[in-house]
Design an enzyme around this catalytic site. Structure first.
Site, short mmCIF file in Angstrom:
data_model
loop_
_atom_site.label_atom_id
_atom_site.label_comp_id
_atom_site.label_asym_id
_atom_site.label_seq_id
_atom_site.Cartn_x
_atom_site.Cartn_y
_atom_site.Cartn_z
N ASN A 391 9.95 22.14 16.61
CA ASN A 391 10.32 21.73 15.34
C ASN A 391 10.90 20.53 15.22
OD1 ASN A 391 11.79 21.80 13.16
ND2 ASN A 391 12.82 23.87 13.48
N ASP A 392 11.89 20.30 16.04
CA ASP A 392 12.40 18.81 15.95
C ASP A 392 11.61 17.71 16.39
OD1 ASP A 392 14.88 20.17 15.27
OD2 ASP A 392 15.25 20.58 17.20
#
Lengths: 465, 102
Positions: A391-392
């Site tokens: 995600n990040d």
């Protein structure tokens, strides 16, 4: 010096040399495994030497206890290390690190009542106690955070000020115990122990899970330092070399990891990651639009007729134990003439290099794992990017939104590809607690569900085509 | 203040030793590929388990009637062993993965 002690010094010399050579060898994939074994050999020599080569008249009960402790420790340590799943390794490293810290603190506790209270040994004993305790309690918190028991970054108000005050207090306390007559009572020692343990907890608890690898690496070098103080106390060269090597190498490793995330160490320790900064981030982007999802059937068709597919694995893939299925999909696609590669972000997984280890375990070809710098130019010529449980590291806010807490972190530029497929369990924000504008990109389709379930379904669809 | 200088000069060998070891540590880690960071951290973790040597030393010098010392010492040796054995074995398992690469 007796023959025994001379021989012991030689054992320590061997141990020190093997530690240096072992660490050096561990820096190269070809020799790494041998390096670890060399270090283990030196350690065995040092331990057996210490038990056997001495001039003390040791009561049998103490000898028995030492051998029993080593025996039990070996069995438990060996079994845990052998049995743990590959995904759990970071928390295990944290746990073992805590054990080392506790060992250093216990040595100081036993030694304190017996020692001459002169400055040099006082410094060594008290520093060993404080650093060992901080490392122990901090590692335990890191362990709980990594295995999910403590999954929120707990922030007491003004924790930075409180932590700094406790740190200063610990330092002053140690100085007082050394220089002020009458202040070196056993009670004050236990108070020091208590506050050091508390500091370890308060130090790690506000730090978000995404930064845990950096914290573990830092605590690792703390334990090294504690061991070095023990070595200073006894004039023990093996403890000194081992401890200092790990202390300095660990500190450097910590800084290298911070650099990979483009964040200064002070930012990790004092900064807000997944805290207040993230709230503003999600507030700004939360209403960023709607997401669309895609079925495994459609995805199978899309991938099957692509020329080039890049897989971006994240920790979610590891948690779901989906590394074998992803390898199967890779082979299926390749048999249909699709070019498949993996994009590995430097901090993918919970530690740098963690993802490589996991994929290697499911026998993914090493040449297919490309690091960020190599793969980033390739996204624009890619048909489908499949992001699994990451995600990040693919969050474009890191490039575009200066108010984002991860602004400036180098990312995998997946939004350059023609189609972006993101597999997530739900729309919850990532590990760092930051919303991701990538999900609202018109080119992005979401593939919701547990990575292993969804990818198995995808593999079956691919086989059916 | 004078005492500090005397102390330092009395322990000069040790201080040289410490300073040089710091440089060796930094030098040894330089230019390690990212792939190896986790195993390296884990390996370093095993090496600081050398603190167990101190725990054994303390135990060997205990009095026969120091039961508190024995309990704490037993714990210290046990935890130190966990650190050493667990650390090296887990590192070996990680590095095993790199074996069949060629």
């Amino acid at each position: 010096m007796s023959l025994n002690l001379s021989l012991l010094e030689i054992c320590y010399l061997i141990a020190s040399v093997t530690f240096v050579i072992g660490l050096k060898f561990m820096g190269n994939p070809k020799t790494a495994r041998r390096g670890n074994l060399i270090g283990a050999f030196g350690m065995t020599v040092a331990i057996i030497g210490t038990v056997v080569l001495h001039d003390q008249k040791v009561p049998p009960i103490i000898y028995g206890l030492i051998v029993l402790a080593i025996f039990i420790g070996t069995i438990i340590g060996w079994l845990t290390a052998k049995k743990v799943a590959m995904t759990k390794m970071p928390e295990l490293v944290s746990l073992f690190n805590g054990m080392g810290g506790a060992c250093a603190a216990l040595i100081s506790l036993i030694e304190y009542p017996h020692m001459q209270h002169e400055t040099g040994s006082m410094v060594a004993v008290l520093a060993g106690l404080v650093i060992g305790s901080v490392s122990f309690s901090g590692s335990m918190i890191a362990f709980l955070k990594l295995n999910g028991t403590l999954n929120k970054a707990l922030r007491i108000p003004a924790y930075n000020i409180i932590n700094t005050l406790i740190m200063a207090g610990l330092f002053i306390w140690v100085v007082l115990m050394i220089i002020m007559p009458g202040f070196d009572s056993a009670l004050n020692l236990y108070l020091l122990l208590f506050f050091a343990l508390m500091y370890g907890v308060l130090f790690v608890i506000p730090i978000g899970g995404a930064d845990m690898p950096v914290v573990i690496s830092l605590l690792n070098s703390f334990t090294g330092l504690a061991a070095a103080f023990g070595g200073f106390l006894y004039g023990n060269k093996a403890m000194l070399t081992g401890g200092i090597l790990v202390g300095s190498a660990g500190t450097l490793l910590t800084l290298v990891m911070c650099k990979a995330m483009n964040r200064p160490l002070s930012n990790v320790i004092f900064g807000a990651f997944g805290g207040s900064g993230a709230d503003t981030g999600s507030g700004a982007e939360g209403a960023g639009g709607s997401v669309k999802d895609i079925s495994t059937t459609d995805l199978a068709v899309l991938m099957n007729y692509s020329k080039k597919v890049i897989i971006v694995p994240g920790y979610g893939l590891a948690v779901a134990q989906a590394q074998h299925v992803i390898h199967e999909i890779e082979l299926l696609l390749e048999s249909r003439g699709v070019d498949v590669k993996y994009a590995i972000h430097p901090v993918a997984g919970r530690m740098p290099g963690h993802m490589n280890v996991l994929l290697a375990e499911s026998s993914v070809d090493y040449d297919k794992l490309l690091e960020m710098e190599e793969i980033n130019p390739e996204f624009s010529s890619t048909d489908v990017v499949l992001v699994v449980g990451a995600n990040d590291v693919v969050n474009p806010a890191a490039k575009t939104d200066p108010s984002s807490p991860i602004y400036g972190m180098p990312i995998l530029e997946v939004n350059q590809a023609a189609h972006i497929i993101v597999n997530k369990r739900s729309m919850n924000a990532g590990y760092a607690g930051i919303d991701n504008p990538l999900f609202y990109d018109p080119k992005t389709s979401m593939l919701f569900g547990d990575a292993k379930t969804v990818l198995t379904a995808l593999a079956n669809e691919l086989k059916a085509l | 203040m004078e005492q500090v200088f005397y102390y330092l000069s009395d322990h000069m060998d040790m201080i040289y030793f410490i300073v040089l070891s710091v440089f060796v540590g930094v030098e040894v880690i330089g230019n390690v590929p990212t792939v190896l960071h986790t195993p390296l951290m884990s390996g370093a973790n095993a090496i600081h388990g050398v603190v167990i040597v101190g725990a054994i030393y303390v135990m060997l010098h205990l009095h026969e009637d120091d039961f508190m010392g024995m309990i704490l010492g037993f714990l210290a040796v046990l935890l130190g062993t966990l650190n050493v054995v667990g650390g090296f074995v887990v590192t070996d398992r990680m590095l095993e993965m790199f074996k069949k690469k060629n």
